[in-house]
Motif scaffolding. Structure first.
Motif, PDB file in Angstrom:
ATOM      1  N   MET A 154       0.872  -1.187   0.000  1.00  0.00           N
ATOM      2  CA  MET A 154       0.000   0.000   0.000  1.00  0.00           C
ATOM      3  C   MET A 154       0.902   1.228   0.000  1.00  0.00           C
ATOM      4  O   MET A 154       1.174   1.829   1.035  1.00  0.00           O
ATOM      5  N   LEU A 155       1.399   1.560  -1.201  1.00  0.00           N
ATOM      6  CA  LEU A 155       2.478   2.537  -1.375  1.00  0.00           C
ATOM      7  C   LEU A 155       1.996   3.731  -2.187  1.00  0.00           C
ATOM      8  O   LEU A 155       0.984   3.640  -2.891  1.00  0.00           O
ATOM      9  N   PRO A 156       2.732   4.855  -2.115  1.00  0.00           N
ATOM     10  CA  PRO A 156       2.223   6.064  -2.784  1.00  0.00           C
ATOM     11  C   PRO A 156       2.067   5.934  -4.305  1.00  0.00           C
ATOM     12  O   PRO A 156       1.002   6.237  -4.844  1.00  0.00           O
TER      13      PRO A 156
ATOM     14  N   GLY B 101     -12.765   4.798  -0.837  1.00  0.00           N
ATOM     15  CA  GLY B 101     -13.439   4.881   0.469  1.00  0.00           C
ATOM     16  C   GLY B 101     -12.644   5.708   1.454  1.00  0.00           C
ATOM     17  O   GLY B 101     -13.141   6.084   2.515  1.00  0.00           O
ATOM     18  N   GLY B 102     -11.396   6.009   1.099  1.00  0.00           N
ATOM     19  CA  GLY B 102     -10.596   6.944   1.880  1.00  0.00           C
ATOM     20  C   GLY B 102     -10.177   6.403   3.232  1.00  0.00           C
ATOM     21  O   GLY B 102     -10.346   5.222   3.541  1.00  0.00           O
ATOM     22  N   GLU B 103      -9.643   7.328   4.035  1.00  0.00           N
ATOM     23  CA  GLU B 103      -9.146   6.968   5.362  1.00  0.00           C
ATOM     24  C   GLU B 103     -10.277   6.391   6.216  1.00  0.00           C
ATOM     25  O   GLU B 103     -10.077   5.417   6.954  1.00  0.00           O
ATOM     26  N   VAL B 104     -11.475   6.972   6.073  1.00  0.00           N
ATOM     27  CA  VAL B 104     -12.622   6.481   6.856  1.00  0.00           C
ATOM     28  C   VAL B 104     -12.922   5.032   6.478  1.00  0.00           C
ATOM     29  O   VAL B 104     -13.124   4.175   7.343  1.00  0.00           O
TER      30      VAL B 104
ATOM     31  N   GLY C 190      -6.788  12.744   5.652  1.00  0.00           N
ATOM     32  CA  GLY C 190      -7.412  12.362   4.433  1.00  0.00           C
ATOM     33  C   GLY C 190      -6.495  11.974   3.248  1.00  0.00           C
ATOM     34  O   GLY C 190      -5.500  11.312   3.401  1.00  0.00           O
ATOM     35  N   PHE C 191      -6.953  12.383   2.145  1.00  0.00           N
ATOM     36  CA  PHE C 191      -6.299  12.054   0.877  1.00  0.00           C
ATOM     37  C   PHE C 191      -5.647  13.333   0.370  1.00  0.00           C
ATOM     38  O   PHE C 191      -6.334  14.314   0.106  1.00  0.00           O
ATOM     39  N   ARG C 192      -4.332  13.282   0.222  1.00  0.00           N
ATOM     40  CA  ARG C 192      -3.585  14.501  -0.066  1.00  0.00           C
ATOM     41  C   ARG C 192      -3.721  14.928  -1.529  1.00  0.00           C
ATOM     42  O   ARG C 192      -3.800  14.085  -2.428  1.00  0.00           O
TER      43      ARG C 192
ATOM     44  N   ASP D  48      -1.409  16.037  -3.330  1.00  0.00           N
ATOM     45  CA  ASP D  48      -0.279  15.447  -4.060  1.00  0.00           C
ATOM     46  C   ASP D  48      -0.666  14.099  -4.674  1.00  0.00           C
ATOM     47  O   ASP D  48      -0.304  13.805  -5.822  1.00  0.00           O
ATOM     48  N   LEU D  49      -1.383  13.274  -3.909  1.00  0.00           N
ATOM     49  CA  LEU D  49      -1.775  11.947  -4.420  1.00  0.00           C
ATOM     50  C   LEU D  49      -2.851  12.079  -5.500  1.00  0.00           C
ATOM     51  O   LEU D  49      -2.852  11.334  -6.475  1.00  0.00           O
ATOM     52  N   HIS D  50      -3.762  13.041  -5.331  1.00  0.00           N
ATOM     53  CA  HIS D  50      -4.803  13.182  -6.361  1.00  0.00           C
ATOM     54  C   HIS D  50      -4.202  13.755  -7.659  1.00  0.00           C
ATOM     55  O   HIS D  50      -4.645  13.422  -8.763  1.00  0.00           O
ATOM     56  N   HIS D  51      -3.174  14.597  -7.509  1.00  0.00           N
ATOM     57  CA  HIS D  51      -2.443  15.102  -8.690  1.00  0.00           C
ATOM     58  C   HIS D  51      -1.826  13.914  -9.445  1.00  0.00           C
ATOM     59  O   HIS D  51      -1.932  13.810 -10.669  1.00  0.00           O
ATOM     60  N   LYS D  52      -1.194  13.010  -8.686  1.00  0.00           N
ATOM     61  CA  LYS D  52      -0.645  11.779  -9.292  1.00  0.00           C
ATOM     62  C   LYS D  52      -1.763  11.015 -10.012  1.00  0.00           C
ATOM     63  O   LYS D  52      -1.612  10.586 -11.154  1.00  0.00           O
ATOM     64  N   ASP D  53      -2.924  10.890  -9.363  1.00  0.00           N
ATOM     65  CA  ASP D  53      -4.020  10.100  -9.947  1.00  0.00           C
ATOM     66  C   ASP D  53      -4.585  10.752 -11.206  1.00  0.00           C
ATOM     67  O   ASP D  53      -4.961  10.058 -12.158  1.00  0.00           O
TER      68      ASP D  53
HETATM   69  P1  NAD Z   1       0.783   7.518   2.664  1.00  0.00           P
HETATM   70  O1  NAD Z   1       1.809   8.400   2.048  1.00  0.00           O
HETATM   71  O2  NAD Z   1       0.122   7.932   3.936  1.00  0.00           O
HETATM   72  O3  NAD Z   1       1.393   6.034   2.910  1.00  0.00           O
HETATM   73  C1  NAD Z   1       2.332   5.420   2.077  1.00  0.00           C
HETATM   74  C2  NAD Z   1       3.377   4.776   2.950  1.00  0.00           C
HETATM   75  O4  NAD Z   1       4.326   4.070   2.127  1.00  0.00           O
HETATM   76  C3  NAD Z   1       4.179   5.796   3.768  1.00  0.00           C
HETATM   77  O5  NAD Z   1       4.095   5.475   5.151  1.00  0.00           O
HETATM   78  C4  NAD Z   1       5.600   5.651   3.222  1.00  0.00           C
HETATM   79  O6  NAD Z   1       6.596   5.854   4.215  1.00  0.00           O
HETATM   80  C5  NAD Z   1       5.586   4.218   2.738  1.00  0.00           C
HETATM   81  N1  NAD Z   1       6.644   3.911   1.773  1.00  0.00           N
HETATM   82  C6  NAD Z   1       7.057   4.640   0.695  1.00  0.00           C
HETATM   83  N2  NAD Z   1       8.043   3.998   0.050  1.00  0.00           N
HETATM   84  C7  NAD Z   1       8.266   2.835   0.720  1.00  0.00           C
HETATM   85  C8  NAD Z   1       9.167   1.749   0.542  1.00  0.00           C
HETATM   86  N3  NAD Z   1      10.040   1.744  -0.477  1.00  0.00           N
HETATM   87  N4  NAD Z   1       9.112   0.720   1.413  1.00  0.00           N
HETATM   88  C9  NAD Z   1       8.229   0.743   2.442  1.00  0.00           C
HETATM   89  N5  NAD Z   1       7.345   1.736   2.672  1.00  0.00           N
HETATM   90  C10 NAD Z   1       7.371   2.777   1.811  1.00  0.00           C
HETATM   91  O7  NAD Z   1      -0.301   7.264   1.523  1.00  0.00           O
HETATM   92  P2  NAD Z   1      -1.778   6.673   1.706  1.00  0.00           P
HETATM   93  O8  NAD Z   1      -2.718   7.833   1.830  1.00  0.00           O
HETATM   94  O9  NAD Z   1      -1.791   5.592   2.728  1.00  0.00           O
HETATM   95  O10 NAD Z   1      -2.000   6.076   0.231  1.00  0.00           O
HETATM   96  C11 NAD Z   1      -1.395   4.854  -0.188  1.00  0.00           C
HETATM   97  C12 NAD Z   1      -1.948   4.505  -1.573  1.00  0.00           C
HETATM   98  O11 NAD Z   1      -3.365   4.348  -1.483  1.00  0.00           O
HETATM   99  C13 NAD Z   1      -1.693   5.591  -2.638  1.00  0.00           C
HETATM  100  O12 NAD Z   1      -1.431   4.997  -3.877  1.00  0.00           O
HETATM  101  C14 NAD Z   1      -3.012   6.351  -2.669  1.00  0.00           C
HETATM  102  O13 NAD Z   1      -3.221   6.975  -3.920  1.00  0.00           O
HETATM  103  C15 NAD Z   1      -4.013   5.231  -2.377  1.00  0.00           C
HETATM  104  N6  NAD Z   1      -5.273   5.666  -1.744  1.00  0.00           N
HETATM  105  C16 NAD Z   1      -5.274   6.540  -0.702  1.00  0.00           C
HETATM  106  C17 NAD Z   1      -6.488   6.921  -0.142  1.00  0.00           C
HETATM  107  C18 NAD Z   1      -6.571   7.916   1.002  1.00  0.00           C
HETATM  108  O14 NAD Z   1      -7.676   8.415   1.303  1.00  0.00           O
HETATM  109  N7  NAD Z   1      -5.479   8.257   1.679  1.00  0.00           N
HETATM  110  C19 NAD Z   1      -7.688   6.405  -0.640  1.00  0.00           C
HETATM  111  C20 NAD Z   1      -7.645   5.475  -1.667  1.00  0.00           C
HETATM  112  C21 NAD Z   1      -6.427   5.118  -2.220  1.00  0.00           C
END
Ligand code: NAD
Length: 291
Positions: A63-65, A122-125, A230-232, A234-239
């Motif tokens: 579950m990585l960025p 569904g986000g963090e919730v 929540g959802f940053r 930065d991540l939505h820009h990536k998406d």
């Molecule tokens: P986040 O940045 O909070 O968590 C990602 C984690 O990965 C961080 O803790 C980071 O330190 C870790 N990480 C990065 N590189 C790593 C590596 N090489 N080895 C081990 N750990 C590593 O992001 P998030 O909000 O938890 O989102 C994760 C994914 O889920 C993203 O792709 C995002 O787009 C997606 N997502 C997020 C949400 C949300 O609401 N936050 C909702 C749906 C989907």
């Protein structure tokens, strides 16, 4: 089951905690030490590296960025392909470009690993309440094997197609979410500028045809200008980059997505990259000179 969990951020930490609560043995790793320690404190095993987390796993969840992190964790020297046993099920739940999911699945198959892309909505919730919607790409047998694990994390687990299809569905999800945020922001700016109480106005919208989960969950915090993620952005820009790239590959035009992608880029350029994606409202507010 023995589960290796890599990426314990906003989403990964609560997801891993549900797997522990369901009785699985979870070894977790993140490059940040704090969430790894925290996983150890709630009954998981604090792994020292990706290799350590995945070496004894039957299932590995990542579950990585972004795709670069997934490539590093999958293909690295101490990564999943190098260290996991043949037969291991690798479920990547990150939101990344579909072509990386396909590449990981192909390379994994050569090593005897079974790979799925299973991004979530569904986000963090949703992560905290284990109510995520999960869109899964891969073979039917592998999806069936993953289902008992995925159903610990979400209620709506749908097999949407072959490798990469989960990511295409997630891209469709993200364009709708960004578009709705953009429009809710415009509604707030219009109501405020017209002297109408936006809270009352959006209460009405939330009960009619304009109802949405975004209105339900976020209208109060948007009106209050509370943008803690929540959802940053930065991540939505990536998406939105994934959306426009997928559109180009599919040879289709998505004009509204293109516009919303530029608004998200503006939010980032204005310094809101670390804020929640509802901070798209700040761009709409600025465009009307109402900061
Ligand atoms: P986040 O940045 O909070 O968590 C990602 C984690 O990965 C961080 O803790 C980071 O330190 C870790 N990480 C990065 N590189 C790593 C590596 N090489 N080895 C081990 N750990 C590593 O992001 P998030 O909000 O938890 O989102 C994760 C994914 O889920 C993203 O792709 C995002 O787009 C997606 N997502 C997020 C949400 C949300 O609401 N936050 C909702 C749906 C989907």
């Amino acid at each position: 089951m023995n589960i290796g969990f890599v990426g314990l951020g906003i989403m990964g930490s609560p997801m891993a905690s549900h797997l522990i609560a369901a009785g699985h043995r979870v070894a977790g790793f993140d490059v940040q030490p704090a969430p790894v320690r925290q996983l150890g404190a709630i009954g998981g095993r604090a792994a020292a590296s990706v290799g350590d987390a995945v070496a004894d796993a039957e299932v590995v969840i990542t579950m990585l960025p972004d795709h670069t992190h997934v490539e590093q964790v999958a293909f690295g020297e101490d990564g999943v392909l190098a260290r996991a046993k043949p037969g291991t099920l690798l479920i990547d739940m990150s939101t990344i470009r579909p072509e990386t999911s396909v590449a990981v699945a192909r390379a994994g198959a050569e090593r005897g690993l079974r790979v799925l892309d299973a991004p979530v909505s569904g986000g963090e919730v949703g992560a905290k309440q284990a109510t995520l919607s999960i869109m899964v790409g891969g073979t039917p047998d592998d999806v069936a094997a993953a289902r008992p694990i995925l159903e610990v994390l979400g209620q709506n687990v749908v097999h949407v197609g072959d490798h990469g299809a989960g990511q295409v569905v997630k891209a469709a999800n993200q364009l709708v979410v960004a578009g709705v945020y953009g429009l809710v922001g415009e509604a707030i700016v219009l109501l405020e500028a017209s002297g109408v109480d936006p809270a009352k106005g959006l209460d009405v919208l939330a009960g009619g045809l304009a109802a949405s989960r975004i209105l339900d969950l976020k209208r109060a915090s948007m009106i209050a200008r509370e943008f803690q993620p929540g959802f940053r952005i930065d991540l939505h820009h990536k998406d939105m980059g994934i959306v426009l790239d997928a559109a180009r590959r599919a040879n289709v035009a998505l004009p509204l997505s293109g516009l919303v992608a530029q608004l998200v880029a503006a939010a980032r350029a204005m310094g809101h990259g670390g804020d929640d994606h509802s901070a798209l409202l700040t761009v709409t507010t600025a465009l009307s000179g109402r900061e």
